[in-house]
Design an enzyme around this catalytic site. Structure first.
Site, short mmCIF file in Angstrom:
data_model
loop_
_atom_site.label_atom_id
_atom_site.label_comp_id
_atom_site.label_asym_id
_atom_site.label_seq_id
_atom_site.Cartn_x
_atom_site.Cartn_y
_atom_site.Cartn_z
N TYR A 178 -4.85 8.22 -6.26
CA TYR A 178 -3.87 7.26 -5.74
C TYR A 178 -4.27 6.79 -4.34
CZ TYR A 178 0.69 5.38 -4.32
OH TYR A 178 1.70 4.56 -3.88
N LYS A 215 -5.15 2.96 -2.81
CA LYS A 215 -4.36 2.38 -1.73
C LYS A 215 -5.20 2.15 -0.47
CE LYS A 215 -0.48 1.98 -3.90
NZ LYS A 215 0.14 0.65 -4.13
N SER A 245 0.86 -1.18 0.00
CA SER A 245 0.00 0.00 0.00
C SER A 245 0.90 1.24 0.00
CB SER A 245 -0.95 -0.02 1.20
OG SER A 245 -1.83 1.07 1.15
#
Length: 327
Positions: free
Chosen positions: A188, A192, A174
């Site tokens: 993004y 994650k 992650s």
């Protein structure tokens, strides 16, 4: 006076009683997972953190396979690992967006003992300005690519763990952007954050199959991709990102494997990451009573620290816009 002594004794015993309770609640027990002689497959293994992890696994005597899209980079990575460790590695040229190709590659590479889903892309930009195709690409590679990899590998890993009676591991890379949303990293961060949900659910699904799940949270790391990403950052993204630390890929690889080999679920990579792990512990699994103790004791204080960070970031945003607007 006797009552006071009893009260003080109770206060002193409280931490020990809490540890006893947490020793019962922390589950499953930590494991000792050796890399020597085991098959470690790492996606995104041709550069950056993936390459550093492949190099470390090979140096510990593992049979390593690296998976990435670019055949030339894979060949270069194989040669770099050979020169550094004297070990050869297998290379798999596959796009994680293509499930059929991933499935075939995994089938050819099996059996797998340790799977590291390390692949990923990121493009920092304000959501209003970011191209929708860039957002979709991050979702397809970072999130769906991880689903493809794990879904393809899981049946074989279950069978292999059963046949060998050795613990196996699925590690998902992650980011600290998967613990706290940062200005300019909306897409993004979304991908994650989603990996945490996948990892928590998967941990429950495979715990009785002798497969451990780990979720790794590196900060900004000195990799070729990170260097390219910094070039496109806006001024404000740079100002906020400067408040976070940066690590070398080899350091992240070492931290990652230290956690993987113990069956640790959440693996922070630096002190800032440890603070974030405590602050965002929520309902994630914990197999260490000491780790659980620190989280229980430190949660309230870390909430305060988190508010201080948010105050700092909002202050940076406010000053930037005031300066730009000439006020």
């Amino acid at each position: 006076m006797a009552s006071l002594y009893l009260l003080l004794l109770g206060i002193l015993l409280l931490p020990f009683l809490l540890l006893l309770v947490l020793a019962f609640l922390a589950w499953p027990a930590p494991v000792k997972l050796q890399l020597k002689g085991r098959h470690v497959l790492i996606s995104g293994g041709s550069s950056g953190i993936g390459l550093a992890m492949a190099r470390q696994a090979a140096s510990e005597g593992a049979h390593v396979s690296i998976l990435a899209r670019n055949p030339a980079k894979l060949e270069a990575a194989r040669e770099a690992i050979r020169q550094a460790t004297g070990s050869d590695v297998s290379i798999l040229s596959v796009d994680v967006q293509d499930f059929d190709s991933v499935s075939k590659a995994i089938q050819d590479a099996s059996p797998i003992d340790v799977l590291v889903a390390n692949h990923g892309v990121y493009f920092s930009q304000e959501l209003e300005l970011q191209d929708l195709q860039e957002i979709k690409l991050q979702v397809e590679i970072n999130l769906m690519g991880t689903f493809h990899l794990i879904k393809a590998a899981l049946p074989g890993m279950k069978q292999n763990a059963k046949n060998t009676n050795f613990p196996a591991s699925i590690a998902i890379m992650s980011s600290q952007s998967g613990q706290v949303g940062i200005y300019g990293y909306g897409a993004y961060s979304a991908t994650k954050y989603a990996l945490r949900g996948l990892a928590e659910a998967l941990r429950h699904e495979v715990v009785l199959d002798n497969i451990y799940v780990s979720l790794i949270f590196p900060p900004g790391t000195e990799t070729p991709g990170f260097a390219e990403e910094k070039k496109r950052r806006s001024e404000l993204i740079n100002m906020i990102a400067a408040s976070s630390g940066c690590m070398k890929a080899d350091e992240v690889a070492e931290k990652a494997f230290n956690g993987i080999k113990c069956g640790t679920f959440i693996i922070p990579c630096n002190f800032e990451g440890v603070m974030l792990a405590i602050a965002t512990a929520g309902l994630y699994p914990q197999n260490s009573c000491l780790g659980a103790f620190v989280e229980v004791i430190g949660a309230g204080f870390m909430r305060f620290v988190g508010l201080c960070f948010q105050w700092k970031w909002f202050g940076i945003i406010e000053k930037y816009h005031a300066k730009r607007n000439g006020s």
